[in-house]
Structures are given as C-alpha cells and as structure tokens.
Design a protein around this motif. Structure first.
Motif, PDB file in Angstrom:
ATOM      1  N   ASN A  33       0.563  -1.160   0.099  1.00 50.24           N
ATOM      2  CA  ASN A  33       0.297  -0.275  -0.221  1.00 50.24           C
ATOM      3  C   ASN A  33       0.924   1.286   0.164  1.00 50.24           C
ATOM      4  OD1 ASN A  33      -2.495   1.424   0.112  1.00 50.24           O
ATOM      5  ND2 ASN A  33      -2.720   1.489   2.095  1.00 50.24           N
TER       6      ASN A  33
ATOM      7  N   ASN B   1       2.473   2.100  -3.581  1.00 50.49           N
ATOM      8  CA  ASN B   1       1.097   2.382  -4.336  1.00 50.49           C
ATOM      9  C   ASN B   1       1.218   3.547  -3.925  1.00 50.49           C
ATOM     10  OD1 ASN B   1      -0.663   1.835  -6.422  1.00 50.49           O
ATOM     11  ND2 ASN B   1      -2.239   1.957  -4.642  1.00 50.49           N
TER      12      ASN B   1
ATOM     13  N   GLY C 294      -6.182  -3.486  -9.889  1.00 47.56           N
ATOM     14  CA  GLY C 294      -6.493  -2.388  -8.940  1.00 47.56           C
ATOM     15  C   GLY C 294      -5.650  -2.294  -8.533  1.00 47.56           C
ATOM     16  N   GLY C 295      -4.019  -3.412  -8.107  1.00 47.17           N
ATOM     17  CA  GLY C 295      -3.639  -2.980  -7.228  1.00 47.17           C
ATOM     18  C   GLY C 295      -1.906  -2.792  -7.703  1.00 47.17           C
TER      19      GLY C 295
ATOM     20  N   TRP D 124      -3.855  -7.607  -5.210  1.00 40.56           N
ATOM     21  CA  TRP D 124      -3.176  -6.602  -5.095  1.00 40.56           C
ATOM     22  C   TRP D 124      -2.316  -6.630  -6.998  1.00 40.56           C
ATOM     23  CZ3 TRP D 124      -2.028  -2.647  -2.578  1.00 40.56           C
ATOM     24  CH2 TRP D 124      -3.042  -2.610  -1.055  1.00 40.56           C
TER      25      TRP D 124
END
Ligand SMILES: *[C@@H]1O[C@H](CO)[C@@H](O)[C@H](O)[C@H]1NC(C)=O
Ligand SMILES: *[C@@H]1O[C@H](CO)[C@@H](O)[C@H](O)[C@H]1NC(C)=O
Ligand SMILES: *[C@@H]1O[C@H](CO)[C@@H](O)[C@H](O)[C@H]1NC(C)=O
Ligand SMILES: *[C@@H]1O[C@H](CO)[C@@H](O)[C@H](O)[C@H]1NC(C)=O
Ligand SMILES: *[C@@H]1O[C@H](CO)[C@@H](O)[C@H](O)[C@H]1NC(C)=O
Length: 647
Positions: free
Chosen positions: A132, A135, A193-194, A188
């Motif tokens: 995260n 990202n 969408g990761g 992920w």
C-alpha cells in the motif's frame, strides 16, 4: 560492443539514436550485431490506445505493455523484512525520487510462518501495508514469493520446521503457504486495481542441482490457480545455459540476472535463445555485493554500475537493481553459503547499494539518478535527506548471572537423548548440550567431532570453566581436561542456515557423536535457550545494586542502560574488544557481531528501536570473552570494512 559503446555516450538524445540504429545498412554488416540491434526495436511505437488496467508482454514490439502502452521498468530491490516498518515509507520515497517506477520484493516464507500453521502478517511482517505504501508512493511492484528465495536469508526463506519432516525434499511444493500468500496477493495485481505487475515463480531454480520440471510445472499450476490467467509469471536465472535450461519453463517468461562484470550483449543473446521475442529483462543487476564473516568488504564501483545501467536502458531492457536498499539481517535472519566450507553472511546487508543500510542516499544513488534522467522524467523536488544520526557515546555493561542456565533463559524442556540431536522446537539461536565426562582426563585430551557435525560453532566448558571452541569445517578438535563426572557443557550456535545450492538441508546443533579421547559421549540433556523471550520479559537486566560479578571467559550475558537523551535517532553500536555474540536493544535483537573476524564492526540501531524518554535496555550475549572495560560505544556512523581487527 565497440560501436554500441560509442552510441551509448550519446544517449542524451535517445529517441534519435534509436532511430539511427534501426537503419538497415548498419544492421547488415555483422550478424551478431543484427541480433543486438533487434533489441532496440523496442517500446518505440504505440500501437494500441489506452485500455482499461492491463499489464502484459508485447511479443511484437519486444516490450512490456501497461494499459496498452509500451512500458520499460526501472526497478530496485528492497526487502521489507530487513527494514523497520517505521522506515518503509522513507526508503520507498527515496527510490521514487531517484526515478524508479517499480520495486522488486522478496517474500520470505519463514518470516511469515515461523511456526507451522501460524501465519503472521502483522507489524514488521505486514506485507499488504508495504504494498500500500509503495502504491501511494507511485511505485509498481515485481513480487518474488518464492517459496524459495535465496536472498542471503536464513535457509533461503524456507521454514526450518520443514527439516523435521522425515525425508523432506526441500524446494518441493508448498501449496498451503502459497494458498495463503497468493490469495492475499490477488487483489494487489495490477489488473485487479493494485500495483503488482509481475510475479516470479521460484528463484534461480536453474542453479539448483535437481532440475525437476515437474516441480516447476506444479508451481506454475498453483500460481495460476491462485493468481488467475492474466498476470505475467516469470523466472530469473543466472547467465549460463545450464541455469537457463533447468530454471525456465514454457508459460513462465524467462529473464536473466547479471552484474557489471558481464558482457551485456552476450547475456541478452542468451535470454533471446530462451525468449526469442518479448522484453529484455535483467532481474538482478548487482549494484554491490554481500559480505561473509572474514571476507574483505565487497563493493562495486559506481561508475561501472551507472555506465552499465545506461547501456541496458538504452537497449530498451527493463532492469531491476539488486539491491537498491539492502537493509539489515536483524535477529537470526542471515543466511550462509556452503562452497568449500560453511560461510555465514554478516548482519549488515548494506550491499554497497545506492541507499545505505541506514537508508541514506549515496553518491551511487545520485549517479544512477543522473542516468535515469536520460530515459524518463524523474520526479521534481529534492531527494529526502539522510535520517539524523547520533553518537550517544559509551555504555558500560555488567555481567548478569553466573552461568547461562541460571539466567532463566532455558525452556522448561529438558529431554535426554543418548545421542545429540539437531535443533528442533527452537530453531534459531542457541542450544546447550550437557553431559558428564565419562572418565578422568587429567592431561589435555582431544574432544573430536569426527563427522564434522558441529553446526555451526560450539563453546565448551567443564564444570563452568570455559575450555575453548570448535567450529564447523575449520576446528573439529580441541583439548579438554577434567575428572570423571564433571559437567560438560557445549553451547551450540546456529549461525544461519545455508541459503543457496545443494546444502540447503542444513540442520543445526550437534549432528553426530563427539568423542573424548577414546570414548563416545552419550546421555545428553538438551536445553533450548530462548534468550529473546527472556530479554523481552526483562529477565536479563543486571542487578543494579552494584554486586558486580567477574567477567569470565565463555558464553555470558551482560546488560546495561543507554540513558534517555530526548532523542531516538539512528545510531551504530561498536563492540570494541569484544569477540563474538548477539546484541539486543530493548526487545529487539540487532543481530550478530563478530568484531574479531570482521569486516563488520558496528551494528545498525534504527531510531525507532530506541525510546527517547525512557532508559534503553541493552543486552549482550558474549560467547568467548568480554573485554575488561566492558564498554560498548554508540557512534554516528557505521564501520563495515575492517577484517581481522584485534583490539
Ligand atoms: C493504488 O494507487 C492508485 C493511485 O493512487 C489508486 O487509484 C488505487 O486505488 C490504489 N490501489 C490500492 C489497491 O490501494
Ligand atoms: C560481447 O559479446 C558479444 C556477443 O557474444 C561479442 O561480439 C563481443 O565481442 C563481446 N564484447 C566484449 C567486450 O567481449
Ligand atoms: C576497505 O578498506 C581498505 C583499507 O582501508 C580500502 O583499501 C578499501 O578500499 C575499503 N573498501 C571499501 C569497500 O570501502
Ligand atoms: C592438545 O594437547 C596436546 C598435548 O599438550 C598438544 O600436543 C596438542 O597440540 C593439543 N591440541 C590442540 C588442538 O590444542
Ligand atoms: C527496560 O526494562 C525495564 C525493566 O524490565 C522496563 O520497565 C522498561 O520499560 C524497559 N525500557 C524500555 C525502553 O523498553
């Protein structure tokens, strides 16, 4: 490479040069060069319009494709397991500011499933939090979930409890673990969408003797089952035919790894033999190298790294720099090699990388950033500065208890064995093996490990008096004196399981009988020493009343406090005059020191391990002999380059 090198120097105008190279007349001259030039037909034409989120291999244009557009990654390796969680964001931001668009990450299985069936993804093991942060920082992820990873990590990431299974074949399917991990990773994936753009299957499997295609096929099936059909799965292997033949498999994109001493053209021609089309990829371009205890400190010249990086990027290759941020083998997580003999990896994993062990930007980082500038726009703004360091000065330690076993560090577990057996239940650190002398030995009498079964070091005492040490592969005999019935204590140190090659089945402890004179020693009691739990519970704080005990020889525990200064800044602890052992700050095991052997002389203490407001508890296990001053020094810079220092 001649003409290529010439063109490389001009790569300020990359687009124009690429076009020039595509000129057929040059290409016709030499056939091998043709192959080289074919590499350049890369990523220059956008054939497709922007699509929904997708990441794939474009076999027509020899590149990756992200959202329908050609894509080249410039990546760096970073291992969350070697960095305190509090610093993950700092390191990722520095990587982003260097101009990287991706990171490459190993997942060490044994870090997450230390005890069979108990999965830990909290705190320093919170992989999803790490993804995260990456990202949010704007970094894509190349994930390397193993299950075997090498990485100079304890047993190459495999859990030591596997060794307890009879006839275990290591690097065999690990479906339960993969089911847990890959299920977590699926959301992920970039397509979902990761930020994970590709996933490596196994790791340099071609270097392993087994060459078992059924195993690779099985892993392929498991990865597809849990990750779906869309994600790019790939393999990475060393730059030889044998490694590429045994490590690659149809359906897994074959990539290669090599460092600055390699001929780039020859290496990529080899990759082309296995992947005639698709992107050129160097999955591990070595920015530096690791150290073993007793080695000269390794380094790779900045100018070589930056020049070669430029050459590869110019060819359109996607490159991952191994390591970009090395970090630290805290606790017992270092691995070891076994070539002609057992060689344990040092605690620092600085790796001479562009970001230092403590996450500081180096000249190598700035040189790399200057190269990357020629290929993509790098983020505007200053490079985040080094985190502040502080020299807290000397701390004097006191001996904690008379002998290790009195220190309440042994488990309530004391089975007896007729023969010594390997580490089990407690897999890391130290075990005490105890028996008695079967007869009087008034004269120095050899204690022998005939089958080289000491894994890895043994510290020997008779009736609490230290006699000396034995070491795997190098010191298999020592002299002992004593009387029949005297207590013989052998403290065995696990120095990290082998992480590479055919010796990864590396059991620890006493693996064979010991012989004293002509007698085989039997009737062992075995005490696992769980020092980490004792430290965490505050059981090893010295009695501060001043009843100082003599510093003796042999394994002993010392403790003291680093007074609070209002700061919790990074520091480096140096154990000048101490020999070898382990250091804890508060509850955290900083790793092994071995001042006597080097080259590493200081251990990294990240600021988040310290308290700014309370006294910090320091614990040291010294295995051989503490200096009479019993001081340790907290300094503001590391010393990683000093082999064989005696003082
Ligand atoms: C990753 O970041 C992008 C852009 O900031 C965001 O749209 C996306 O939701 C993030 N993905 C995850 C899984 O958090
Ligand atoms: C590098 O390899 C290529 C292809 O094998 C060869 O033509 C070239 O001479 C090599 N370069 C050097 C400097 O050895
Ligand atoms: C290590 O120290 C030696 C001697 O001072 C020096 O010659 C060498 O360049 C140093 N190596 C590194 C990697 O700093
Ligand atoms: C053991 O003692 C004997 C006799 O004193 C000596 O000759 C021998 O070198 C010693 N061996 C070791 C390994 O120290
Ligand atoms: C040091 O140990 C004492 C006694 O166990 C404990 O009360 C204190 O919280 C510890 N200090 C830190 C910073 O953890």
């Amino acid at each position: 490479m001649g003409s290529f090198t010439l063109q490389y120097t001009l790569y300020g105008n990359v687009g124009a040069i690429r076009k020039a190279i595509l000129n057929d007349s040059i290409c016709l001259e030499v056939q091998t060069l043709c192959i080289v030039f074919e590499f350049f037909i890369l990523c220059s034409v956008s054939l497709y319009g922007a699509d929904s989120r997708s990441f794939s291999i474009d076999y027509k244009n020899n590149c990756f494709q992200k959202d329908g557009k050609p894509f080249q990654y410039i990546s760096g390796s970073i291992h969350y397991s070697r960095i305190p969680r509090e610093y993950w964001k700092d390191r990722l931001l520095k990587m982003y500011m260097t101009g990287l668009n991706a990171i490459q990450v190993y997942v060490p299985w044994n870090f997450h499933e230390t005890v069979q069936g108990v999965f830990n993804f909290a705190g320093d093991r919170d992989l999803e939090y790490f993804l995260n942060l990456a990202n949010q920082t704007g970094l894509l992820v190349i994930l390397r979930p193993g299950p075997y990873i090498c990485a100079e990590w304890e047993m190459g990431g495999l859990p030591a409890w596997l060794l307890q299974k009879p006839n275990i074949i290591l690097r065999s399917p690990a479906s339960e673990w993969l089911a847990v991990l890959l299920t977590k990773m699926r959301p992920w994936l970039y397509q979902n969408g990761g930020n994970i753009i590709s996933v490596q299957v196994e790791n340099e499997y071609g270097s392993y003797f087994a060459c078992d295609y059924n195993y690779m096929r099985h892993l392929h099936t498991v990865f597809r089952l849990f990750l779906g059909e869309d994600v790019i799965l790939f393999t990475t292997d060393g730059n030889t035919d044998k490694e590429m033949i045994c490590g690659t498999l149809e359906g897994l994109y074959a990539t290669i790894d090599f460092g600055t001493d390699t001929n780039i053209t020859a290496a990529f021609i080899r990759q082309r033999r296995f992947e005639p089309k698709g992107p050129l990829v160097n999955s591990e371009f070595y920015t530096g190298w690791l150290d073993h205890w007793g080695d000269k400190h390794a380094s790779v010249e900045t100018v070589k790294v930056s020049k070669m990086l430029g050459e590869m990027l110019f060819m359109g290759a996607s490159v991952n720099m191994y390591m970009f941020e090395g970090g630290t083998n805290f606790g017992y997580w270092n691995g070891a090699d076994h070539d002609s003999r057992f060689r344990s990896v040092v605690t620092s994993y600085d790796y001479n990388a562009p970001l230092s062990e403590a996450g500081d930007p180096t000249d190598k980082l700035l040189a790399i950033r200057d190269v990357i500038k020629n290929f993509r726009d790098i983020p505007v703004g200053p490079m985040p500065p080094a985190t502040p360091k502080f020299a807290y000065g000397f701390v004097t330690l006191q001996k904690v208890c008379k002998t290790l076993l009195i220190c309440k560090i042994s488990w309530p577990y004391n089975p007896s064995y007729s023969v010594p057996i390997f580490f089990h239940r407690l897999y890391y650190g130290f075990m005490l093996y105890r028996t008695t002398l079967p007869r009087d030995v008034p004269e120095p009498t050899p204690l022998i490990s005939p089958l080289n079964g000491i894994h890895d070091c043994a510290y020997v005492s008779v009736n609490g008096v230290y006699q000396g040490l034995m070491e795997r592969d190098t010191a298999l005999v020592m002299n002992v004196t004593g009387q029949q019935g005297d207590q013989l204590d052998i403290l065995v140190e696990n120095m990290g399981r082998v992480n590479f090659g055919s010796y990864i089945n590396d059991k620890k402890g006493l693996l064979g009988n010991l012989i004293l004179g002509n007698d085989v020693l039997t009737d062992w009691s075995i005490y696992p020493l769980d020092i980490d739990t004792a430290v965490a519970n505050g059981w090893l704080q010295a009695d501060q009343s001043g009843s100082a005990m003599e510093a003796g020889d042999g394994p002993m525990i010392y403790s003291g406090t680093l007074k609070s200064t209002g700061l919790a800044w990074d520091t480096f602890v140096k154990l000048n005059g101490w020999n070898k052992g382990q250091v804890w700050v508060n509850e955290v095991n900083l790793g092994r020191y071995w001042t006597q052997r080097g080259p590493q002389q200081t251990l990294y203490v990240p600021g988040p391990f310290l308290s700014a407001t309370q006294p910090n508890n320091i614990t040291v296990l010294e295995l051989e002999r503490a200096p009479s001053h019993r001081r340790i020094l907290f300094m503001d810079r590391p010393q990683l380059n000093n082999t064989g220092q005696k003082t």
